[in-house]
Scaffold this motif. Structure first.
Motif, PDB file in Angstrom:
ATOM      1  N   LYS A  40      33.737  44.469  33.053  1.00  0.00           N
ATOM      2  CA  LYS A  40      35.027  44.675  32.385  1.00  0.00           C
ATOM      3  C   LYS A  40      36.182  44.596  33.376  1.00  0.00           C
ATOM      4  N   THR A  41      37.238  43.947  32.936  1.00  0.00           N
ATOM      5  CA  THR A  41      38.495  43.706  33.664  1.00  0.00           C
ATOM      6  C   THR A  41      38.372  42.644  34.753  1.00  0.00           C
ATOM      7  N   TYR A  42      37.170  42.170  35.039  1.00  0.00           N
ATOM      8  CA  TYR A  42      37.006  41.141  36.052  1.00  0.00           C
ATOM      9  C   TYR A  42      36.860  39.773  35.390  1.00  0.00           C
ATOM     10  N   PRO A  43      37.265  38.709  36.086  1.00  0.00           N
ATOM     11  CA  PRO A  43      37.332  37.388  35.458  1.00  0.00           C
ATOM     12  C   PRO A  43      35.969  36.734  35.251  1.00  0.00           C
ATOM     13  N   ALA A  44      35.986  35.701  34.405  1.00  0.00           N
ATOM     14  CA  ALA A  44      34.762  34.944  34.147  1.00  0.00           C
ATOM     15  C   ALA A  44      34.219  34.319  35.428  1.00  0.00           C
ATOM     16  N   SER A  45      35.096  34.014  36.382  1.00  0.00           N
ATOM     17  CA  SER A  45      34.617  33.437  37.643  1.00  0.00           C
ATOM     18  C   SER A  45      33.678  34.400  38.367  1.00  0.00           C
ATOM     19  N   ASP A  46      33.973  35.696  38.306  1.00  0.00           N
ATOM     20  CA  ASP A  46      33.073  36.686  38.904  1.00  0.00           C
ATOM     21  C   ASP A  46      31.732  36.707  38.187  1.00  0.00           C
ATOM     22  N   VAL A  47      31.770  36.602  36.865  1.00  0.00           N
ATOM     23  CA  VAL A  47      30.528  36.591  36.091  1.00  0.00           C
ATOM     24  C   VAL A  47      29.667  35.397  36.499  1.00  0.00           C
ATOM     25  N   ARG A  48      30.299  34.253  36.676  1.00  0.00           N
ATOM     26  CA  ARG A  48      29.540  33.072  37.076  1.00  0.00           C
ATOM     27  C   ARG A  48      28.971  33.231  38.490  1.00  0.00           C
ATOM     28  N   PHE A  49      29.744  33.831  39.388  1.00  0.00           N
ATOM     29  CA  PHE A  49      29.207  34.119  40.724  1.00  0.00           C
ATOM     30  C   PHE A  49      27.989  35.035  40.627  1.00  0.00           C
ATOM     31  N   LEU A  50      28.090  36.070  39.810  1.00  0.00           N
ATOM     32  CA  LEU A  50      26.973  37.000  39.657  1.00  0.00           C
ATOM     33  C   LEU A  50      25.720  36.290  39.152  1.00  0.00           C
ATOM     34  N   ALA A  51      25.910  35.399  38.189  1.00  0.00           N
ATOM     35  CA  ALA A  51      24.766  34.640  37.675  1.00  0.00           C
ATOM     36  C   ALA A  51      24.135  33.789  38.774  1.00  0.00           C
ATOM     37  N   GLU A  52      24.977  33.176  39.601  1.00  0.00           N
ATOM     38  CA  GLU A  52      24.458  32.365  40.710  1.00  0.00           C
ATOM     39  C   GLU A  52      23.707  33.231  41.719  1.00  0.00           C
ATOM     40  N   LEU A  53      24.064  34.508  41.793  1.00  0.00           N
ATOM     41  CA  LEU A  53      23.414  35.440  42.720  1.00  0.00           C
ATOM     42  C   LEU A  53      22.180  36.107  42.123  1.00  0.00           C
ATOM     43  N   GLY A  54      21.825  35.714  40.913  1.00  0.00           N
ATOM     44  CA  GLY A  54      20.591  36.207  40.313  1.00  0.00           C
ATOM     45  C   GLY A  54      20.742  37.281  39.262  1.00  0.00           C
ATOM     46  N   VAL A  55      21.975  37.704  38.967  1.00  0.00           N
ATOM     47  CA  VAL A  55      22.185  38.685  37.901  1.00  0.00           C
ATOM     48  C   VAL A  55      21.903  38.024  36.555  1.00  0.00           C
ATOM     49  N   THR A  56      21.175  38.703  35.705  1.00  0.00           N
ATOM     50  CA  THR A  56      20.845  38.156  34.386  1.00  0.00           C
ATOM     51  C   THR A  56      21.415  38.974  33.238  1.00  0.00           C
ATOM     52  N   GLN A  57      21.851  40.219  33.523  1.00  0.00           N
ATOM     53  CA  GLN A  57      22.321  41.127  32.487  1.00  0.00           C
ATOM     54  C   GLN A  57      23.729  41.603  32.828  1.00  0.00           C
ATOM     55  N   VAL A  58      24.673  41.387  31.908  1.00  0.00           N
ATOM     56  CA  VAL A  58      26.041  41.838  32.124  1.00  0.00           C
ATOM     57  C   VAL A  58      26.524  42.602  30.901  1.00  0.00           C
ATOM     58  N   ALA A  59      27.539  43.453  31.113  1.00  0.00           N
ATOM     59  CA  ALA A  59      28.036  44.292  30.020  1.00  0.00           C
ATOM     60  C   ALA A  59      29.553  44.282  29.990  1.00  0.00           C
ATOM     61  N   GLU A  60      30.077  44.476  28.781  1.00  0.00           N
ATOM     62  CA  GLU A  60      31.510  44.586  28.540  1.00  0.00           C
ATOM     63  C   GLU A  60      31.747  45.739  27.577  1.00  0.00           C
ATOM     64  N   ASN A  61      33.005  46.245  27.557  1.00  0.00           N
ATOM     65  CA  ASN A  61      33.284  47.365  26.654  1.00  0.00           C
ATOM     66  C   ASN A  61      34.487  47.137  25.744  1.00  0.00           C
ATOM     67  N   ARG A  62      35.107  45.956  25.832  1.00  0.00           N
ATOM     68  CA  ARG A  62      36.203  45.624  24.915  1.00  0.00           C
ATOM     69  C   ARG A  62      35.932  44.255  24.321  1.00  0.00           C
ATOM     70  N   ASP A  63      35.961  44.186  23.007  1.00  0.00           N
ATOM     71  CA  ASP A  63      35.551  42.951  22.333  1.00  0.00           C
ATOM     72  C   ASP A  63      36.426  41.760  22.697  1.00  0.00           C
ATOM     73  N   GLN A  64      37.725  41.932  22.697  1.00  0.00           N
ATOM     74  CA  GLN A  64      38.596  40.779  22.930  1.00  0.00           C
ATOM     75  C   GLN A  64      38.311  40.135  24.279  1.00  0.00           C
ATOM     76  N   GLU A  65      38.178  40.956  25.295  1.00  0.00           N
ATOM     77  CA  GLU A  65      37.857  40.437  26.627  1.00  0.00           C
ATOM     78  C   GLU A  65      36.445  39.871  26.670  1.00  0.00           C
ATOM     79  N   ALA A  66      35.519  40.586  26.065  1.00  0.00           N
ATOM     80  CA  ALA A  66      34.118  40.177  26.122  1.00  0.00           C
ATOM     81  C   ALA A  66      33.877  38.858  25.409  1.00  0.00           C
ATOM     82  N   ALA A  67      34.475  38.672  24.240  1.00  0.00           N
ATOM     83  CA  ALA A  67      34.259  37.456  23.460  1.00  0.00           C
ATOM     84  C   ALA A  67      34.702  36.225  24.240  1.00  0.00           C
TER      85      ALA A  67
END
Length: 239
Positions: A40-67
């Protein structure tokens, strides 16, 4: 490797060391505990970095941002968890991307999620959020059903089309008898989770523990820990 990706890699390594040490101290295999990174509050670019680093599970707490973030990261093949308090009018949006909803705490939300899941042709895993300091029949100040109401709510999820009852979730209370006592809170959660499995044996998920208290949660049997700050840093606006 970019500076940001290297920073995330170092943070992930530290969190992994903490989880591994907590599992060893509790006499548990490391693979019994799943890391969910709260982005939450971090950009999609961070999420993509995390995926490249082997993270498979991510969470969000606000629908508008998460969607939007989920839409921007479809190619990453991630499992998305929704962990925030959820209004019934957001259920249709949330079920489009969330594989798990951790914050089910009232029957009206069960109905809304079920209707939305059926309409979108998806099946969503649900966890009953437990507010350890809430009196029976009420919802906690941070969301969550009272411990006495968990069984009835879990039965409703199990009976609902498009939903699966997967387990329970909690946040260590800030007030009441468990304030400042995360281990005691998570031990109580272990009792609730065990009781739930007597009637719903497949409901094995126990989502508990965050950056500050994951060791206590692992010691008390958590199967999933939700870590944000320790991986991504202090959220913007809180520095």
């Amino acid at each position: 490797m970019t500076d940001r990706k290297a920073q995330l890699a170092a943070n992930l390594a530290r969190v992994e060391d903490r989880i591994a040490a907590a599992c060893a101290a509790a006499g548990r295999p490391r693979d019994e505990v799943t890391l969910i990174v709260v982005t939450k509050t971090y950009p999609a670019s961070d999420v993509r970095f995390l995926a490249e680093l082997g993270v498979t599970q991510v969470a969000e707490n606000r629908d508008q941002e998460a969607a939007q973030k989920a839409a921007d990261c479809t190619e990453a093949g991630l499992t998305w968890h929704f962990v925030g308090q959820l209004q019934t009018n957001k259920a249709r949006s949330v079920v489009r991307y969330a594989d798990f909803v951790h914050s089910v705490d009232r029957s009206r939300l069960v109905s809304a999620l079920s209707d939305a899941a059926v309409r979108t042709g998806r099946e969503v895993g649900c966890l009953v959020q437990v507010a350890l300091d809430a009196p029976s029949g009420s919802v906690g100040s941070r969301g969550g059903a009272a411990p006495e109401d968990v069984a009835e709510l879990a039965d409703a999820v199990a009976a609902a089309d498009g939903l699966r009852i997967e387990g329970v979730m909690t946040v260590a209370p800030l007030t009441g008898r468990y304030a400042g006592e995360p281990r005691a809170a998570f031990d109580r959660m272990r009792e609730i989770a065990s009781a739930l499995r007597e009637t719903h044996p497949a409901a094995t998920m126990v989502s508990a523990g965050m950056s500050s208290d994951l060791e206590h949660a692992v010691a008390a049997g958590a199967t999933h820990v939700r870590v944000g700050t320790a991986v991504l840093g202090v959220r913007p606006g809180l520095r």
